[in-house]
Structures are given as C-alpha cells and as structure tokens.
Design an enzyme around this catalytic site. Structure first.
Site, PDB file in Angstrom:
ATOM      1  CG  HIS A 128      -0.346   0.080   2.534  1.00  0.00           C
ATOM      2  ND1 HIS A 128      -0.083   1.271   3.167  1.00  0.00           N
ATOM      3  CD2 HIS A 128       0.069  -0.899   3.381  1.00  0.00           C
ATOM      4  CE1 HIS A 128       0.452   1.031   4.353  1.00  0.00           C
ATOM      5  NE2 HIS A 128       0.560  -0.280   4.511  1.00  0.00           N
ATOM      6  CG  ASP A 130      -2.843   4.094   2.626  1.00  0.00           C
ATOM      7  OD1 ASP A 130      -2.301   3.054   2.219  1.00  0.00           O
ATOM      8  OD2 ASP A 130      -3.774   4.098   3.467  1.00  0.00           O
ATOM      9  CG  ASP A 161       2.962   0.662   7.680  1.00  0.00           C
ATOM     10  OD1 ASP A 161       2.574  -0.013   6.711  1.00  0.00           O
ATOM     11  OD2 ASP A 161       2.226   1.031   8.607  1.00  0.00           O
ATOM     12  CD  GLU A 193      -2.856  -1.206   5.680  1.00  0.00           C
ATOM     13  OE1 GLU A 193      -2.894  -2.141   6.502  1.00  0.00           O
ATOM     14  OE2 GLU A 193      -2.369  -0.081   5.944  1.00  0.00           O
ATOM     15  CD  GLU A 194      -1.407   2.772   7.412  1.00  0.00           C
ATOM     16  OE1 GLU A 194      -2.049   2.316   8.373  1.00  0.00           O
ATOM     17  OE2 GLU A 194      -0.207   2.529   7.228  1.00  0.00           O
ATOM     18  CG  ASP A 222       1.784  -3.623   5.483  1.00  0.00           C
ATOM     19  OD1 ASP A 222       2.646  -3.031   6.159  1.00  0.00           O
ATOM     20  OD2 ASP A 222       0.571  -3.372   5.562  1.00  0.00           O
ATOM     21  CG  HIS A 471       0.671   2.858  12.339  1.00  0.00           C
ATOM     22  ND1 HIS A 471      -0.584   2.335  12.573  1.00  0.00           N
ATOM     23  CD2 HIS A 471       0.990   2.483  11.089  1.00  0.00           C
ATOM     24  CE1 HIS A 471      -0.997   1.671  11.506  1.00  0.00           C
ATOM     25  NE2 HIS A 471      -0.048   1.747  10.590  1.00  0.00           N
TER      26      HIS A 471
END
Length: 493
Positions: A128, A130, A161, A193-194, A222, A471
């Site tokens: 992903h 994003d 990530d 995805e997030e 991921d 994150h």
C-alpha cells in the site's frame, strides 16, 4: 575470491531473498547472486533517492484534504512499474462518503503484470502507498516527509510502512531482470490501507476470475520481524471493536446539584468495563474461548526458536512486568489466544483542570483480538448479550447501547506450503539462520480476504525491523545490512 562490498542498501538482502525464493519455486533458472549484488551496489544511491521521492509525498489517507496526494503517490508507483516493463491497469473505485455527507474520489488501485510465461509460476505482491498522519510537533526528531539518514537508518513516514517495503521489492525485481526473472510477477497496490482498504475487498472479488486466475502465490509485503532475526508471518489475529454507550440525562450536569441523587452514566460504564476481564487478563464473557483450538506440541516448538528478548522489550517501552514469565508463554498469549483491551471513554472530561461535571452520556471503547475459528458475528452477539445481562443486574434506569463497527477475521496459513518452504530456504541461505515463523498479534484484514476469495497460498514476507516504529514517531528502515551480509555471504561463495 569475490569482492566484499562495504555498504549495502536494504534492498540487497531483499533482492537475494527474492531470487532464491523464486528459484526455489522453479528449477528452470539459475540466478547469479554475486552479479545481483554487484548491480545493487552500483545503484544503491538511486534506490535511496527513489525512497526519498516517495516519502516526500504526504499520502495520508486519513485526511480528505490530502486525497490528491494519495492519488499522486499511486501515479508515481505506476510510473516505476512501467519502467520495469510492467503493464499497469489503474482501476477506479467508487466514491467515498465522508462523515459530513460530502463525497470524494477514492484513489485508484494498481493491478500490474511483469512477465507472462505460462511455463513459470506466478507470484502476486501486495502493498500500500498510503501512510498514517505525521507532524514534527508529534515528537519527530526530523521532518517526517523528508527522508533523513542517521546512523545507518532512513527516517521518514512510510519508510517502513509500506513504501520502503514495496520499493524494495520493485528494486529487487529490477536487479533480477538484468539476468532473468524466474517467475511471473503480478502487483496489487492500494492507497487506502490505513483506513480499512475501502473498496478493495469488492475489487478482489470482481477480479478473482481474471487477475487472480493464474496466480499461484500471494506475498504481502507489509510486515515486520520480532527481532533482528528474519521472520516470516503465517498468521494474524482478527479484531472486533466495540462501543458501549450509557446515557443518564439529556445534558451534562453539575455534581454539586446532582451528585448523589441519580445513577450516573460514568459509574454504570465503569462497572460494565470492569466485568470484561479479570486481573490475569482472562476474558470473562461466556463462550469466548469455546472456538479456540488447543495448542499442539508442534506449535509449541515453533515458539521455542523465536528470538524475542523480554527484558529488552520491557526496557524499551518502560514496562515493569509482563503477565507471562517466559518468552514462549508471552508469544503464545499475544498471537494465538484472544485478548481484550479497553481503549478509552468518549464523552468523559479528560482535559487538564478540575471541572466538576457529570457527563450525560459516555461511550466506552474496547476491542477483542480474535484467533482462528472465532467468528466476528458470533463474538459480537456474545459481547452484546453479556453486557446487556450485566446492565440488567445493575438495575439502573439509564439506557445502554452496544454496537460494533469492525469485524476482521483472523488468518492462518500452512507453513508447509511450497512458498513457505521456498521462503525458509531463501532466508536460511542468505542470512545463515532459520527464519522465525511468526503469528502476529495484530490484524491484516487483506490477508484473510485474499485467502477466502482467491483460495491461493498467502504469505507475509516483509523487511520491517522490530524498532521501525510504523504509525509512530521517527519511523525508519535500516539502510545497511553489512554485518548480516558478511556473515551470510560466506554461505553463498
């Protein structure tokens, strides 16, 4: 004697792992590992610049005002795949409706093909583009969207990530193409995805008979290792997220005028939350553990070989003590048994100061991590019935409402499937050690959906480090694998 290169970009190890992984899936091609490393050594600065360009795009899918940046990121990924000779379809999804009722475009999904030879197996990579929100005032030591190198690490939002991991795969494919790509490669990249992969599940179902029809293996890029020892993830827990709302009045009240004369919503809520788990962490909701499969002896042996330092983890996060005394007990508890966590209370006074308010309505938030055989719909009913029963026992005149908005199923794969055996062989040859076989405690819903819809073999093979902080503040990915490389390269010469 082959030359040892002093500096290696993280992609180098990924390239060789992929090379041996691919070759392990087919006996038709021999990949010259020394030439691959030579090519990567000569191009490592290009790889870092590519990651810098990708990190610079604030593709935050949480913020509708940055949706155009997410779309720009998808276009940049499309450009890179086309330069590899891939054919790319940019699939437009439906509109996204925002909480205020407005609608905006979802970013397109990339479906790409690199090489199509019916004699070769086909591997599909998922990733992903994003990222989570990031601001320097959050506590970053560098600007989050400017890739910054310090002490052998590359810092920036998305570095691990998942932009860095996706780019590592693309760079590895580029290096392998200089000789021969042993397998057909397909790529699926998304930009939401997030925030729950909005629209992706439907697309996977729609393209199951076309795009996925000739796919043999799906690799999710991921994931992270538990330590500096390479890991392969073969299972994840699912998740059910709950809201329990208690209301005692139509407006907030002053504790001087109403304290002691009514059933306060906060008191009722605290009572309910306190009935969910006991002091050992055991979930008290009847029936929760009925679907959990017994732990087998073969499973126990997998946990024994995993590298995980409890003292180091406690020191890093400032934890005084774990409930579990041994590494094996802890890893088993965090990955193959359900757990319940209370996350917060909405509507309660939480700002600094001494406001003496009685909240009219409060909402407790908690989640239950699910393991294989646990169905979200069943767990939702168990939780709802239990809380309603406990509230009845409380004999309160207040109103209660229990809702759930996330129901992600757990995922578990067979580590004896061909691509797992190939991946273990690849890691053993490159790193000189057996891979940790990991069941993650978190949730990756797309792995479950891939498995249920496509019925293909799914594997999580990422290069995220145990301290990459996805994150979080100061997210990073390692640039150099010199020490591991020097050790493992002896296996290859």
């Amino acid at each position: 004697m082959r030359q040892f290169w002093k500096l290696l970009h993280f992609t180098a190890m990924t390239a060789l792992v992929l090379a041996i992984l691919f070759v392990s899936l087919t006996t038709a091609v021999s990949v010259p590992s020394d030439q691959i490393f030579q090519y990567i050594e000569e191009h490592q600065n290009e790889y870092v610049q590519r990651l810098k360009d990708w990190v610079a795009i604030e593709s935050d899918s949480n913020d509708p005002a940055k949706r155009h940046l997410v779309i720009n990121m998808m276009l940049l990924a499309e450009e890179r795949i086309r330069k590899l000779g891939g054919t790319v379809e940019m699939v437009d999804l439906d509109m996204q409706e925002l909480p205020n009722g407005n609608k905006i475009s979802l970013p397109p999904v990339i479906l790409a093909n690199i090489v199509k030879d019916p004699k070769k197996p086909t591997v599909c990579f998922y990733g992903h583009m994003d990222v989570q929100p990031a601001k320097i005032e959050d506590g970053w030591s560098t600007e989050p969207y400017i890739l910054t190198e310090k002490n052998g690490n590359l810092y920036g939002r998305g570095a691990s990530d998942d932009k860095g991991q996706v780019l590592a795969v693309l760079n590895a494919i580029e290096a392998l193409q200089k000789h021969e790509l042993p397998v057909n490669v397909k790529i699926l990249l998304e930009g939401m995805e997030e925030v729950g992969s909005i629209g992706l599940n439907t697309l996977v179902e729609q393209r199951n008979s076309t795009f996925f029809s000739d796919v043999d293996y799906i690799v999710v890029t991921d994931s992270a290792w538990l330590s500096n020892k390479p890991g392969i993830t073969y299972g994840t827990r699912g998740n059910c997220y709950f809201f329990v709302e208690v209301e005692c009045a139509k407006r907030d009240l002053h504790s001087g005028g109403f304290g002691g004369i009514l059933h306060e919503a906060m008191n009722d809520l605290i009572f309910l939350l306190n009935t969910l788990v006991d002091s050992s962490g055991h979930i008290l909701i009847p029936g929760i553990y009925e679907a959990v499969a017994p732990l087998t002896e073969n499973e126990k042996k997998l946990y024994e070989g995993i590298e995980y330092d409890l003292d180091q983890i406690m020191a890093k996060y400032g934890i005084e003590e774990f409930r579990n005394k041994t590494k094996e007990e802890l890893l088993i508890q965090r990955s193959r048994y359900p757990s319940l966590s209370i996350h917060g209370i909405e509507g309660a006074f939480s700002a600094p100061g001494t406001r003496t308010v009685i909240p009219a309505k409060v909402t407790g938030k908690f989640s239950i991590r699910l393991v294989p055989n646990m169905e979200p719909s069943v767990v939702e009913k168990q939780v709802t019935d239990y809380l309603n029963k406990k509230f009845t026992e409380l004999n309160s005149p207040n109103s209660i409402k229990v809702t759930s908005n996330i129901g992600s199923k757990p995922w578990l794969s067979d580590i004896n499937e061909p691509q797992y055996l190939a991946a273990r062989k690849a890691i053993k040859r490159v790193f000189g050690k057996e891979a940790d076989m990991i069941r993650a405690g978190g949730t990756i819903p797309i792995a479950t959906h891939f498995q249920e819809v496509t019925r293909k073999s799914i594997m999580l093979l990422g290069i995220g480090g145990p301290d990459d902080a996805p994150h979080g503040q100061n997210e990073k990915i390692s640039r150099y694998f010199l020490l591991i490389f020097l050790k493992s390269f002896k296996v290859l010469i």
